[in-house]
Design an enzyme around this catalytic site. Sequence first.
Site, mmCIF file in Angstrom:
data_model
loop_
_atom_site.group_PDB
_atom_site.id
_atom_site.type_symbol
_atom_site.label_atom_id
_atom_site.label_comp_id
_atom_site.label_asym_id
_atom_site.label_seq_id
_atom_site.Cartn_x
_atom_site.Cartn_y
_atom_site.Cartn_z
ATOM 1 N N ASP A 1 0.643 11.204 0.163
ATOM 2 C CA ASP A 1 -0.638 11.979 0.396
ATOM 3 C C ASP A 1 -2.478 11.917 0.887
ATOM 4 O O ASP A 1 -2.046 10.170 1.081
ATOM 5 C CB ASP A 1 -0.656 13.232 -0.869
ATOM 6 C CG ASP A 1 -1.335 12.813 -2.283
ATOM 7 O OD1 ASP A 1 -0.823 10.950 -2.130
ATOM 8 O OD2 ASP A 1 -2.090 12.488 -2.450
ATOM 9 N N TRP B 1 0.568 -1.411 0.457
ATOM 10 C CA TRP B 1 -0.164 -0.366 -0.178
ATOM 11 C C TRP B 1 1.073 1.245 -0.746
ATOM 12 O O TRP B 1 2.507 0.646 -0.278
ATOM 13 C CB TRP B 1 -0.819 0.323 1.244
ATOM 14 C CG TRP B 1 -2.559 0.925 0.627
ATOM 15 C CD1 TRP B 1 -2.828 2.237 1.810
ATOM 16 C CD2 TRP B 1 -3.054 0.834 0.316
ATOM 17 N NE1 TRP B 1 -3.747 2.515 1.106
ATOM 18 C CE2 TRP B 1 -4.238 1.097 0.618
ATOM 19 C CE3 TRP B 1 -3.861 -0.560 -1.007
ATOM 20 C CZ2 TRP B 1 -5.650 1.823 -0.577
ATOM 21 C CZ3 TRP B 1 -4.238 -0.705 -1.090
ATOM 22 C CH2 TRP B 1 -6.124 0.499 -1.207
ATOM 23 N N GLU C 1 -4.073 9.486 -1.402
ATOM 24 C CA GLU C 1 -2.495 7.845 -1.113
ATOM 25 C C GLU C 1 -1.649 7.287 -2.613
ATOM 26 O O GLU C 1 -1.643 6.813 -3.403
ATOM 27 C CB GLU C 1 -3.391 6.859 -0.274
ATOM 28 C CG GLU C 1 -4.497 7.350 0.380
ATOM 29 C CD GLU C 1 -5.015 6.202 0.652
ATOM 30 O OE1 GLU C 1 -5.973 5.233 -0.161
ATOM 31 O OE2 GLU C 1 -4.756 4.826 1.800
#
Length: 522
Positions: free
Chosen positions: A232, A170, A235
């Site tokens: 950010d 992620w 993402e």
Amino acid sequence: MQIKSAIILTWMVLGIQAFLLPLFYSQSPFFSGKSSERIEREDFNVWLNQQKDIAFNHILDNIGGISPVLNTKDVPVGVVIASPSKVHPNYFYQWIRDSALTIRSLVYRLEDSDFTELNLASTIESYIANNYHLQRLDNWSGKLNVATGDYSGLGEPKFHADLTAFKEVWGRPQTDGPGLRATTITIYLNSLEKHNRQPEHELLLSREFIYHEIVKPDLHYILQYWNSSGFDLWEEVNSMHFFTSITQLRALKDGLALYEKYDNKDPELFEKLNATYENLKNYIVNESGYTQPGLPYIVETPSLLYTGKRSGLDAATFLGALHSHSLENKELLDLYADIPFDVSESHILNSFRAMVADMKYRYPLNRYRPGWGVALGRYPEDIYDGYVTTEGNPWFISTASVAEMLFRMVYKLNYYKEDLVISKEARDFYKQFIDLVGGDDNEDNEIIFPYGSPEFNAVSANLADYADSFLEIIKDHVDDSGRMSEQFNKYSGYMQGAEDLTWSYSSIWNCIRWRSKALEVL
Ligand SMILES: *[C@@H]1O[C@H](CO)[C@@H](O)[C@H](O)[C@H]1NC(C)=O
Ligand SMILES: *[C@@H]1O[C@H](CO)[C@@H](O)[C@H](O)[C@H]1NC(C)=O
Ligand SMILES: *[C@@H]1O[C@H](CO)[C@@H](O)[C@H](O)[C@H]1NC(C)=O
Ligand SMILES: CC(=O)N[C@H]1CO[C@H](CO)[C@@H](O)[C@@H]1O
């Protein structure tokens, strides 16, 4: 989906004014079964009242325990899911950022009710207790070890709804989470204090406990990572970001105030908070590149400007201005006055103006409303369509946030009876709301319209009307029962992306709340 796409395509090909389509938008599959009357689109004021309640109820639908539709085995009490959507896309997780901002709406509502809606207080406290647990959960961003000064795990952006770590690739870390959480909890602590209460959740022994065990680790995280890059709020980009920095600055300010109340045994912490506050502020104003000579607006992610990938315009800028300032009363206004880039600062206003100028043409559905507000997306170069990357669309969060900014401006001017001071840099923004030609011809001078003057009153009223025109757009794109997804299609106006996005509901609720406050003083 396929039928919908075919219709969209046909309408595009025929060139028909497709903005009528959302009126026929059909029911979402997550319909909770509760009585759900059709919203009143014909009467703006009726709709506003309906939509405020609808939005709040849908926020609660997405929080474990208080939700009538979620099972607490999947979503424990106090856990905020980003959306009930589990596939196409899967947002059935808890994000630190989304949860902090959503719970902040609950805290505002509790405070507005004079601390009488106690089911909200208990939901907020469960959220805080869950976060005590999440902070201490090892994860792919790292861990929390206060003894060794390792706070890395607090940068983890998302967890499973059932309070376990998310173990897949992620965009991590996301360095805005701890600050947003610390500020939300601070606002709740202040509310408890104001009403002379202590927390009632069994884990949360006292207000001091919450400060020492939950807020302080988040503050330490910021002290360590304020000048490190992270992903950010959308993402996507690992860098330094205005939204992250400005909300971290707010959290440090909150930390300094809490320190005075709950701590006096840790002078080293105070000194670090104090020094880092000044360093971060200096960074934001002087070093970061968030402002650039020759550019009138905020550059959300300067590294992308330097590589020519983006203009820097981004709705994150508005969200940063909103979530780093509070101005409900004089005490709050003064406390945060020192944080730069409030809603009426010229760079923020010029970001707004430039985003509108861009998206008016970028999103075809905006072409039919000359002189009105426009549906706004995240940033001009966006290509995320809510499922995959194709083309960007307007978002409810962006559109509601600029309306909230305008209402806050109106409130600030009228509640505090401030003169309207129009700087040289802000002239182009205000020209939309008042004829400045007759005024001072010297472009270098400030223009001042005294509180209560006809010009002052005209600008106030025009700002409020302009804000309403953004809300009108939202009214036209929610479905017949007031439901809101993440985005609405830039051609057809159909909603798309994650259904019942919690953050969409939180942002429209915040906006309507500020509208009431603004109209009370107008
Ligand atoms: C980041 O700030 C800390 C102080 O908070 C400082 O010690 C460190 O050198 C800074 N790092 C960079 C890369 O500027
Ligand atoms: C930091 O400390 C100095 C000196 O004690 C004080 O003047 C200043 O106001 C403090 N800054 C903050 C943000 O509290
Ligand atoms: C920005 O830099 C100037 C010049 O060095 C300095 O006077 C000012 O205090 C700095 N601003 C902040 C917020 O630190
Ligand atoms: C439970 C879990 O995912 N733990 C991981 C947390 O992150 C550290 C390092 O960042 C890993 O070593 C753990 O396996």
